[in-house]
Design a protein around this motif. Structure first.
Motif, PDB file in Angstrom:
ATOM      1  N   ALA A   1       1.743   5.255  -3.153  1.00 36.68           N
ATOM      2  CA  ALA A   1       2.014   5.371  -4.588  1.00 36.68           C
ATOM      3  C   ALA A   1       3.496   5.093  -4.818  1.00 36.68           C
ATOM      4  CB  ALA A   1       1.627   6.760  -5.090  1.00 36.68           C
ATOM      5  N   CYS A   2       3.836   3.827  -4.907  1.00 40.85           N
ATOM      6  CA  CYS A   2       5.238   3.414  -4.969  1.00 40.85           C
ATOM      7  C   CYS A   2       5.352   2.201  -5.882  1.00 40.85           C
ATOM      8  CB  CYS A   2       5.741   3.093  -3.561  1.00 40.85           C
ATOM      9  SG  CYS A   2       7.402   2.385  -3.500  1.00 40.85           S
ATOM     10  N   TRP A   3       6.391   2.139  -6.679  1.00 36.82           N
ATOM     11  CA  TRP A   3       6.568   1.020  -7.611  1.00 36.82           C
ATOM     12  C   TRP A   3       6.787  -0.305  -6.903  1.00 36.82           C
ATOM     13  CZ3 TRP A   3      11.406  -1.482  -7.775  1.00 36.82           C
ATOM     14  CH2 TRP A   3      12.432  -0.841  -7.103  1.00 36.82           C
ATOM     15  N   LYS A   4       7.188  -0.249  -5.620  1.00 34.59           N
ATOM     16  CA  LYS A   4       7.394  -1.478  -4.855  1.00 34.59           C
ATOM     17  C   LYS A   4       6.146  -1.906  -4.082  1.00 34.59           C
ATOM     18  CE  LYS A   4      10.843   0.453  -2.773  1.00 34.59           C
ATOM     19  NZ  LYS A   4      11.971   0.730  -1.861  1.00 34.59           N
ATOM     20  N   ALA A   5       5.072  -1.126  -4.166  1.00 29.65           N
ATOM     21  CA  ALA A   5       3.864  -1.416  -3.388  1.00 29.65           C
ATOM     22  C   ALA A   5       3.009  -2.453  -4.110  1.00 29.65           C
ATOM     23  CB  ALA A   5       3.076  -0.136  -3.135  1.00 29.65           C
ATOM     24  N   VAL A   6       3.478  -3.684  -4.094  1.00 28.23           N
ATOM     25  CA  VAL A   6       2.776  -4.813  -4.703  1.00 28.23           C
ATOM     26  C   VAL A   6       2.020  -5.556  -3.608  1.00 28.23           C
ATOM     27  CG1 VAL A   6       3.098  -7.032  -5.836  1.00 28.23           C
ATOM     28  CG2 VAL A   6       4.435  -5.058  -6.576  1.00 28.23           C
ATOM     29  N   SER A   7       0.734  -5.738  -3.789  1.00 29.61           N
ATOM     30  CA  SER A   7      -0.087  -6.391  -2.774  1.00 29.61           C
ATOM     31  C   SER A   7       0.213  -7.886  -2.711  1.00 29.61           C
ATOM     32  CB  SER A   7      -1.574  -6.179  -3.072  1.00 29.61           C
ATOM     33  OG  SER A   7      -2.369  -6.995  -2.232  1.00 29.61           O
ATOM     34  N   TRP A   8       0.854  -8.317  -1.636  1.00 29.03           N
ATOM     35  CA  TRP A   8       1.129  -9.741  -1.480  1.00 29.03           C
ATOM     36  C   TRP A   8      -0.150 -10.569  -1.352  1.00 29.03           C
ATOM     37  CZ3 TRP A   8       5.911 -10.780   2.140  1.00 29.03           C
ATOM     38  CH2 TRP A   8       7.028 -10.126   1.629  1.00 29.03           C
ATOM     39  N   PRO A   9      -1.091 -10.202  -0.481  1.00 29.33           N
ATOM     40  CA  PRO A   9      -2.284 -11.058  -0.361  1.00 29.33           C
ATOM     41  C   PRO A   9      -3.083 -11.140  -1.653  1.00 29.33           C
ATOM     42  CG  PRO A   9      -2.562  -8.999   0.865  1.00 29.33           C
ATOM     43  CD  PRO A   9      -1.122  -9.084   0.472  1.00 29.33           C
ATOM     44  N   LYS A  10      -3.116 -10.063  -2.420  1.00 20.40           N
ATOM     45  CA  LYS A  10      -3.854 -10.092  -3.684  1.00 20.40           C
ATOM     46  C   LYS A  10      -3.155 -11.011  -4.679  1.00 20.40           C
ATOM     47  CE  LYS A  10      -5.944  -7.076  -7.152  1.00 20.40           C
ATOM     48  NZ  LYS A  10      -6.160  -5.649  -7.553  1.00 20.40           N
ATOM     49  N   HIS A  11      -1.818 -10.926  -4.782  1.00 19.70           N
ATOM     50  CA  HIS A  11      -1.100 -11.769  -5.726  1.00 19.70           C
ATOM     51  C   HIS A  11      -1.090 -13.237  -5.298  1.00 19.70           C
ATOM     52  CE1 HIS A  11       0.260  -8.003  -7.520  1.00 19.70           C
ATOM     53  NE2 HIS A  11       0.696  -8.712  -8.529  1.00 19.70           N
ATOM     54  N   LEU A  12      -1.280 -13.483  -4.008  1.00 21.61           N
ATOM     55  CA  LEU A  12      -1.416 -14.857  -3.534  1.00 21.61           C
ATOM     56  C   LEU A  12      -2.851 -15.367  -3.670  1.00 21.61           C
ATOM     57  CD1 LEU A  12       0.842 -14.784  -0.341  1.00 21.61           C
ATOM     58  CD2 LEU A  12       1.263 -16.084  -2.441  1.00 21.61           C
ATOM     59  N   HIS A  13      -3.728 -14.516  -4.185  1.00 19.21           N
ATOM     60  CA  HIS A  13      -5.155 -14.845  -4.348  1.00 19.21           C
ATOM     61  C   HIS A  13      -5.822 -15.121  -3.006  1.00 19.21           C
ATOM     62  CE1 HIS A  13      -4.937 -15.994  -8.921  1.00 19.21           C
ATOM     63  NE2 HIS A  13      -4.466 -14.785  -8.660  1.00 19.21           N
ATOM     64  N   LEU A  14      -5.375 -14.421  -1.980  1.00 18.04           N
ATOM     65  CA  LEU A  14      -5.979 -14.562  -0.661  1.00 18.04           C
ATOM     66  C   LEU A  14      -7.042 -13.497  -0.424  1.00 18.04           C
ATOM     67  CD1 LEU A  14      -2.793 -15.459   1.390  1.00 18.04           C
ATOM     68  CD2 LEU A  14      -4.699 -16.963   0.808  1.00 18.04           C
ATOM     69  N   HIS A  15      -7.631 -13.004  -1.520  1.00 16.40           N
ATOM     70  CA  HIS A  15      -8.745 -12.076  -1.399  1.00 16.40           C
ATOM     71  C   HIS A  15     -10.064 -12.802  -1.608  1.00 16.40           C
ATOM     72  CE1 HIS A  15      -7.356 -12.355  -5.508  1.00 16.40           C
ATOM     73  NE2 HIS A  15      -8.484 -11.856  -5.971  1.00 16.40           N
ATOM     74  N   GLY A  16     -10.012 -14.121  -1.655  1.00 19.97           N
ATOM     75  CA  GLY A  16     -11.215 -14.945  -1.731  1.00 19.97           C
ATOM     76  C   GLY A  16     -11.268 -15.847  -0.520  1.00 19.97           C
ATOM     77  N   ALA A  17     -11.594 -17.106  -0.728  1.00 20.82           N
ATOM     78  CA  ALA A  17     -11.696 -18.048   0.386  1.00 20.82           C
ATOM     79  C   ALA A  17     -10.575 -19.074   0.356  1.00 20.82           C
ATOM     80  CB  ALA A  17     -13.058 -18.742   0.344  1.00 20.82           C
TER      81      ALA A  17
ATOM     82  N   ASP B   1      -0.191  -0.734   4.933  1.00 25.50           N
ATOM     83  CA  ASP B   1      -0.673   0.176   3.900  1.00 25.50           C
ATOM     84  C   ASP B   1       0.179   0.040   2.645  1.00 25.50           C
ATOM     85  OD1 ASP B   1      -2.477   2.131   3.004  1.00 25.50           O
ATOM     86  OD2 ASP B   1      -1.055   3.750   3.414  1.00 25.50           O
ATOM     87  N   HIS B   2       0.940  -1.030   2.592  1.00 29.05           N
ATOM     88  CA  HIS B   2       1.914  -1.221   1.511  1.00 29.05           C
ATOM     89  C   HIS B   2       1.794  -2.667   1.020  1.00 29.05           C
ATOM     90  CE1 HIS B   2       5.828  -0.866  -0.579  1.00 29.05           C
ATOM     91  NE2 HIS B   2       5.703   0.445  -0.437  1.00 29.05           N
ATOM     92  N   ILE B   3       2.846  -3.446   1.088  1.00 31.86           N
ATOM     93  CA  ILE B   3       2.838  -4.790   0.517  1.00 31.86           C
ATOM     94  C   ILE B   3       1.912  -5.762   1.244  1.00 31.86           C
ATOM     95  CG2 ILE B   3       5.119  -4.626  -0.523  1.00 31.86           C
ATOM     96  CD1 ILE B   3       6.266  -6.037   1.917  1.00 31.86           C
ATOM     97  N   LEU B   4       1.585  -5.500   2.503  1.00 30.50           N
ATOM     98  CA  LEU B   4       0.725  -6.408   3.255  1.00 30.50           C
ATOM     99  C   LEU B   4      -0.745  -6.013   3.175  1.00 30.50           C
ATOM    100  CD1 LEU B   4       2.877  -7.081   6.458  1.00 30.50           C
ATOM    101  CD2 LEU B   4       2.995  -8.154   4.203  1.00 30.50           C
ATOM    102  N   SER B   5      -1.075  -5.081   2.295  1.00 31.67           N
ATOM    103  CA  SER B   5      -2.449  -4.615   2.123  1.00 31.67           C
ATOM    104  C   SER B   5      -3.033  -5.167   0.830  1.00 31.67           C
ATOM    105  CB  SER B   5      -2.472  -3.085   2.086  1.00 31.67           C
ATOM    106  OG  SER B   5      -3.745  -2.619   1.675  1.00 31.67           O
ATOM    107  N   LEU B   6      -4.344  -5.350   0.814  1.00 27.98           N
ATOM    108  CA  LEU B   6      -5.015  -5.713  -0.439  1.00 27.98           C
ATOM    109  C   LEU B   6      -5.029  -4.545  -1.410  1.00 27.98           C
ATOM    110  CD1 LEU B   6      -8.008  -7.882   0.788  1.00 27.98           C
ATOM    111  CD2 LEU B   6      -6.254  -8.584  -0.844  1.00 27.98           C
ATOM    112  N   ARG B   7      -5.086  -3.334  -0.879  1.00 27.29           N
ATOM    113  CA  ARG B   7      -5.089  -2.131  -1.706  1.00 27.29           C
ATOM    114  C   ARG B   7      -4.065  -1.154  -1.136  1.00 27.29           C
ATOM    115  NH1 ARG B   7     -10.159  -3.968  -1.281  1.00 27.29           N
ATOM    116  NH2 ARG B   7     -10.474  -2.887   0.685  1.00 27.29           N
ATOM    117  N   PRO B   8      -2.809  -1.301  -1.522  1.00 28.96           N
ATOM    118  CA  PRO B   8      -1.763  -0.425  -0.972  1.00 28.96           C
ATOM    119  C   PRO B   8      -2.088   1.041  -1.172  1.00 28.96           C
ATOM    120  CG  PRO B   8      -0.778  -2.240  -2.185  1.00 28.96           C
ATOM    121  CD  PRO B   8      -2.251  -2.293  -2.446  1.00 28.96           C
TER     122      PRO B   8
END
Length: 304
Positions: free
Chosen positions: A74-90, A64-71
Motif C-alpha cells: 500500500a504505497c503511492w509508488k507501487a505502480v505495476s509496470w507490467p500492467k501499465h505496459l499492457h503485458l497482462h495479455g499476450a 510484490d511492488h512495481i514488478l507485480s501485476l497486483r502490488p
C-alpha cells in the motif's frame, strides 16, 4: 546456470509474468515454456528495479511492488509496470528481474555490477531459446546500471531497445557500454528531468570520480536519445507525435519518470511496437524548435 525463477504467474492466454532473481540457481525450463507460449513476434521485456529493493527482504520485495501485476504494498509508488505496459495479455513476455539493492549506495553500486553480469546471462538464455524474439529492457534508477552492465559480452542484436528512467549512472561508463557489440546495435531512450536533479547530485557526491551523470545532457551517442520530460518543448514535441505527457507536478521526485500521467503510453509503444517510433523520427521531432506561442497558448501556460 546462475539465475532463479522465483515465481511464474499465468496472466492470460499465451503469457506469463516471470519473477527472476539474480542470485539464485536457475531452471531454464520455465523460461523456455513461457517463450514457447508467446504469439509470433511478441517481444520479451525485462523490467529492472533500482535502489533499496531486494527480493530477499519481504517488505522491500520488488516482485510484490512495481514488478507485480497486483502490488501488495500500500504505497503511492507501487505502480505495476507490467500492467501499465499492457503485458497482462499476450503482447509479450514480462520478466521482473530482482537483485539485492539494499544497504548503502556503495554496496548497492557494487551489487549492480554483479547483477548486470547475471542479466547478461539471462538474456543469452532467452536468445538461445528464442533467437528470433526481440529483447527489450526498462530500468529505473540504479537499475539503469544493471541494464547497461548486461551489454558487454553479448552479441550485436541481443538487446533491441532500452528505456532508462531517472538513471543512476554515469555518462562515461554508459559510453563504454554502448561501444560494445550489443551496445552499438541497441537503441537507448534515457528519460531525464529536473525533478531528479537532487538525486543526481547525491550520486555525484557519493561517487565524486564518476563524472557527469546521465541526467546531464552530453555529446550525442549514435543510437541514444535523451528524453528531457521536464522541458515544455519536449512535451509539446511528444504530444505532436501522439504522446501527451503531464508536466512535472513537484520539483523533487525520483519516481516522476514512471508516475507522471501519460508516460506509460510512450514506454508501451517504444517497447512493444518499436516500428511505430523510429529513433530517427523521435530525434528529429525533439530537435525542432518549439513553435512561438500564440497569445492564447501563452495565456494557457500562465494559468497552468
Amino acid at each position: 546456470m546462475l539465475l532463479a525463477i522465483a515465481a511464474t504467474r499465468c496472466c492470460g492466454a499465451g503469457m506469463a509474468l516471470l519473477s527472476i532473481n539474480s542470485d539464485d540457481t536457475f531452471d531454464s525450463g520455465a523460461l523456455r515454456r513461457a517463450l514457447a507460449s508467446l504469439p509470433e513476434g511478441a517481444p520479451v521485456v525485462v523490467m529492472i528495479h533500482g535502489f533499496k529493493f531486494s527480493p530477499a527482504c519481504r517488505t522491500h520485495d520488488p516482485h510484490d511492488h512495481i514488478l507485480s501485476l497486483r502490488p501488495g504494498r500500500a504505497c503511492w509508488k507501487a505502480v505495476s509496470w507490467p500492467k501499465h505496459l499492457h503485458l497482462h495479455g499476450a503482447a509479450g513476455l514480462a520478466i521482473g528481474f530482482g537483485w539485492n539493492a539494499r544497504g548503502s549506495i556503495w554496496r548497492a553500486w557494487r551489487a549492480s555490477a554483479r547483477a548486470g553480469r547475471r542479466l547478461s546471462r539471462l538474456i543469452a538464455l532467452v536468445r538461445e531459446a528464442a533467437p528470433d524474439r526481440s529483447v527489450h529492457l526498462v530500468a529505473h534508477s540504479l537499475g539503469a546500471r544493471v541494464a547497461l552492465g548486461a551489454l558487454p559480452g553479448l552479441p550485436a542484436g541481443a538487446v533491441a531497445r532500452i528505456v532508462l528512467i531517472s538513471a543512476a549512472a554515469f555518462r562515461t561508463e554508459a559510453e563504454r557500454r554502448m561501444a560494445t557489440a550489443a551496445g552499438r546495435a541497441a537503441e537507448v531512450f534515457s528519460v531525464t528531468g529536473r525533478e531528479n536533479a537532487v538525486f543526481d547530485l547525491l550520486l555525484r557526491i557519493a561517487m565524486p570520480l564518476g563524472g557527469a551523470t546521465l541526467g546531464r545532457r552530453g555529446p550525442p551517442m549514435a543510437r541514444w536519445l535523451d528524453l528531457p520530460l521536464d522541458q515544455a518543448e519536449s512535451l509539446e514535441a511528444l504530444a505532436a507525435l501522439g504522446f501527451p505527457i503531464a508536466p512535472p507536478r513537484v520539483r523533487i521526485c525520483h519516481w516522476s519518470g514512471y508516475l507522471r500521467p501519460g508516460v506509460w503510453r510512450l514506454y508501451r509503444v517504444l517497447l512493444l511496437t518499436p516500428e511505430a517510433t523510429p529513433l530517427g523520427v523521435l530525434r528529429a521531432q525533439l530537435a525542432r524548435p518549439a513553435p512561438r506561442p500564440t497569445p492564447v497558448r501563452a495565456l494557457a501556460r500562465v494559468h497552468r
